[in-house]
Design an enzyme around this catalytic site. Structure first.
Site, PDB file in Angstrom:
ATOM      1  N   ASN A  56       0.859  -1.187   0.000  1.00  0.00           N
ATOM      2  CA  ASN A  56       0.000   0.000   0.000  1.00  0.00           C
ATOM      3  C   ASN A  56       0.901   1.244   0.000  1.00  0.00           C
ATOM      4  O   ASN A  56       1.497   1.575   1.018  1.00  0.00           O
ATOM      5  CB  ASN A  56      -0.889  -0.028   1.260  1.00  0.00           C
ATOM      6  CG  ASN A  56      -1.694   1.234   1.424  1.00  0.00           C
ATOM      7  OD1 ASN A  56      -1.840   2.028   0.488  1.00  0.00           O
ATOM      8  ND2 ASN A  56      -2.232   1.439   2.626  1.00  0.00           N
ATOM      9  N   LYS A 102       0.052   4.298  -0.227  1.00  0.00           N
ATOM     10  CA  LYS A 102      -0.589   5.497   0.350  1.00  0.00           C
ATOM     11  C   LYS A 102      -0.361   6.689  -0.589  1.00  0.00           C
ATOM     12  O   LYS A 102      -0.326   6.509  -1.803  1.00  0.00           O
ATOM     13  CB  LYS A 102      -0.062   5.763   1.754  1.00  0.00           C
ATOM     14  CG  LYS A 102      -0.064   4.502   2.613  1.00  0.00           C
ATOM     15  CD  LYS A 102       0.193   4.753   4.059  1.00  0.00           C
ATOM     16  CE  LYS A 102       0.267   3.421   4.788  1.00  0.00           C
ATOM     17  NZ  LYS A 102       0.218   3.533   6.211  1.00  0.00           N
ATOM     18  N   HIS A 111      -9.408   1.235   5.287  1.00  0.00           N
ATOM     19  CA  HIS A 111      -8.102   1.387   5.942  1.00  0.00           C
ATOM     20  C   HIS A 111      -8.259   2.368   7.100  1.00  0.00           C
ATOM     21  O   HIS A 111      -9.019   3.326   7.021  1.00  0.00           O
ATOM     22  CB  HIS A 111      -7.074   1.908   4.931  1.00  0.00           C
ATOM     23  CG  HIS A 111      -5.676   1.863   5.464  1.00  0.00           C
ATOM     24  ND1 HIS A 111      -5.186   2.814   6.336  1.00  0.00           N
ATOM     25  CD2 HIS A 111      -4.669   0.981   5.263  1.00  0.00           C
ATOM     26  CE1 HIS A 111      -3.937   2.514   6.645  1.00  0.00           C
ATOM     27  NE2 HIS A 111      -3.595   1.401   6.009  1.00  0.00           N
ATOM     28  N   GLU A 166      -6.577   4.734   8.112  1.00  0.00           N
ATOM     29  CA  GLU A 166      -6.339   6.148   7.773  1.00  0.00           C
ATOM     30  C   GLU A 166      -7.555   6.742   7.075  1.00  0.00           C
ATOM     31  O   GLU A 166      -7.853   7.924   7.247  1.00  0.00           O
ATOM     32  CB  GLU A 166      -5.076   6.272   6.907  1.00  0.00           C
ATOM     33  CG  GLU A 166      -3.816   6.060   7.737  1.00  0.00           C
ATOM     34  CD  GLU A 166      -2.637   5.494   6.969  1.00  0.00           C
ATOM     35  OE1 GLU A 166      -2.648   5.504   5.730  1.00  0.00           O
ATOM     36  OE2 GLU A 166      -1.700   4.999   7.643  1.00  0.00           O
ATOM     37  N   GLU A 193      -5.337  -5.449  10.735  1.00  0.00           N
ATOM     38  CA  GLU A 193      -4.310  -4.439  10.945  1.00  0.00           C
ATOM     39  C   GLU A 193      -4.563  -3.708  12.266  1.00  0.00           C
ATOM     40  O   GLU A 193      -5.350  -2.746  12.294  1.00  0.00           O
ATOM     41  CB  GLU A 193      -4.351  -3.388   9.833  1.00  0.00           C
ATOM     42  CG  GLU A 193      -4.117  -3.920   8.450  1.00  0.00           C
ATOM     43  CD  GLU A 193      -3.527  -2.829   7.553  1.00  0.00           C
ATOM     44  OE1 GLU A 193      -2.412  -3.026   7.069  1.00  0.00           O
ATOM     45  OE2 GLU A 193      -4.178  -1.788   7.376  1.00  0.00           O
ATOM     46  N   GLY A 248       2.531   1.732  10.942  1.00  0.00           N
ATOM     47  CA  GLY A 248       3.512   2.808  10.803  1.00  0.00           C
ATOM     48  C   GLY A 248       4.253   3.153  12.094  1.00  0.00           C
ATOM     49  O   GLY A 248       4.885   4.203  12.178  1.00  0.00           O
ATOM     50  N   SER A 274       3.548  -2.664  10.442  1.00  0.00           N
ATOM     51  CA  SER A 274       5.001  -2.661  10.642  1.00  0.00           C
ATOM     52  C   SER A 274       5.682  -3.957  10.196  1.00  0.00           C
ATOM     53  O   SER A 274       6.648  -4.422  10.831  1.00  0.00           O
ATOM     54  CB  SER A 274       5.344  -2.335  12.097  1.00  0.00           C
ATOM     55  OG  SER A 274       4.871  -1.036  12.420  1.00  0.00           O
ATOM     56  N   GLY A 283       2.744  -1.112   4.438  1.00  0.00           N
ATOM     57  CA  GLY A 283       2.845   0.309   4.130  1.00  0.00           C
ATOM     58  C   GLY A 283       4.300   0.727   3.942  1.00  0.00           C
ATOM     59  O   GLY A 283       4.851   0.652   2.837  1.00  0.00           O
TER      60      GLY A 283
HETATM   61  C1  PEP Z   1      -0.707   0.024   6.311  1.00  0.00           C
HETATM   62  O1  PEP Z   1      -0.701   1.213   6.062  1.00  0.00           O
HETATM   63  O2  PEP Z   1      -1.652  -0.686   5.965  1.00  0.00           O
HETATM   64  C2  PEP Z   1       0.430  -0.515   7.048  1.00  0.00           C
HETATM   65  C3  PEP Z   1       0.335  -1.739   7.512  1.00  0.00           C
HETATM   66  O3  PEP Z   1       1.507   0.311   7.205  1.00  0.00           O
HETATM   67  P1  PEP Z   1       2.924  -0.129   7.841  1.00  0.00           P
HETATM   68  O4  PEP Z   1       3.368  -1.376   7.148  1.00  0.00           O
HETATM   69  O5  PEP Z   1       3.824   1.035   7.547  1.00  0.00           O
HETATM   70  O6  PEP Z   1       2.704  -0.343   9.284  1.00  0.00           O
END
Ligand code: PEP
Length: 266
Positions: free
Chosen positions: A12, A14, A104, A106, A176, A182, A222, A243
């Site tokens: 992703n 973003k 998501h 966000e 998630e 993040g 992460s 992400g």
């Molecule tokens: C995401 O944005 O779906 C995500 C899992 O981000 P990250 O891998 O940076 O934690």
């Protein structure tokens, strides 16, 4: 009978990469995977560029017959009309997209995307012949209260309540935990497994074994090449939504290779 779900490594992006950077990334990823004799039958790799890069990714994937799949990060719940700034599911599908990320954290945080809107997005994606990647997961608060499993299962139920067996079987769920996105704080493999298993068992109770066994459940939060191997070794974790690490092409290719390797014994 062992159930075979092809793991999915989904990057992703973003709001990162313009269409030129996206093109360069896809070319390099394809080259890295080809160089490593990557077997796409063992692991699917999907990218989620911003809307402005989708056409460039489509052209490249089609021209070079790449095995990488791709999708959008969000979708409008309406099909057409006076909705300035929105992009419909049909427009996305016509760009060769296989998937759309829905709900998501966000999007839930920065946009008015409540449960009803998320259900409508899922329906729009399915109606356009694509698969929704439904994001669920608890915040710190639910985890502190010890209700994280009920919370994630409840979020899936809220969406699947009015879906048919066939529609539900096309869903991909991304577990998630919001506190892991993040932050560098990754869920333990045991905790990722517990949540994925709880979601699958609830699907089994409501829709039966065929649907529960068909749905791929990803872990997100992460993920890096340092923790991917242990996470993917869990029986109900069918891949990752990534992400930060998906912005580094070498790192993403490495994670894909680790996931593909893990399926050899599955
Ligand atoms: C995401 O944005 O779906 C995500 C899992 O981000 P990250 O891998 O940076 O934690």
């Amino acid at each position: 009978m062992t159930v075979r779900r092809i793991p999915l490594v989904a990057g992703n992006w973003k709001m990162n990469f313009d269409h030129l950077e996206a093109t360069y990334f896809v070319q390099k990823l394809a080259w890295l995977l080809r160089d490593a004799h990557f077997d796409f039958k063992r692991c699917e790799v999907a990218l989620f560029p911003s809307f402005t890069s989708l056409r460039s990714v489509q052209v490249l994937v089609e021209a070079d017959r790449l095995r990488v799949t791709y999708g959008a990060q969000s979708v409008s719940v309406t099909t057409q009309g006076a909705f300035t700034g929105d992009v419909s599911a049909d427009m996305i599908a016509h760009l060769g997209c296989s998937y759309v990320i829905v709900g998501h954290s966000e999007r839930r945080k920065y946009h008015p995307e409540d449960d009803a809107n998320i259900v409508d997005q899922v329906r729009a994606v399915l109606a356009a012949g694509m698969q929704p990647i439904l994001c669920v997961g608890e915040s710190f608060e639910e985890r502190r209260q010890g209700i994280e499993l009920d919370f994630a299962v409840g979020q899936v139920r809220d969406v699947t309540r009015d879906l048919s067996d066939e529609e539900t079987s096309k869903l991909i769920v991304a577990y998630e935990p919001v506190w892991a996105i993040g932050t560098g704080m990754v869920a333990t493999p045991q905790s990722a497994q517990e949540a994925s298993c709880a979601i699958r068992e609830d699907l089994r109770e409501t829709f039966g074994a065929d649907v529960a066994d068909a749905v791929r459940i990803l872990y997100g939060g992460s993920v890096t090449s340092k923790n991917a191997a242990e996470l993917i070794s869990q029986p109900d974790v069918d891949g990752f939504l990534i992400g930060g690490a998906a912005l580094d092409v070498d790192e993403l290719a490495k994670i894909a290779r680790l996931v593909s390797k893990s399926t050899q014994g599955r």
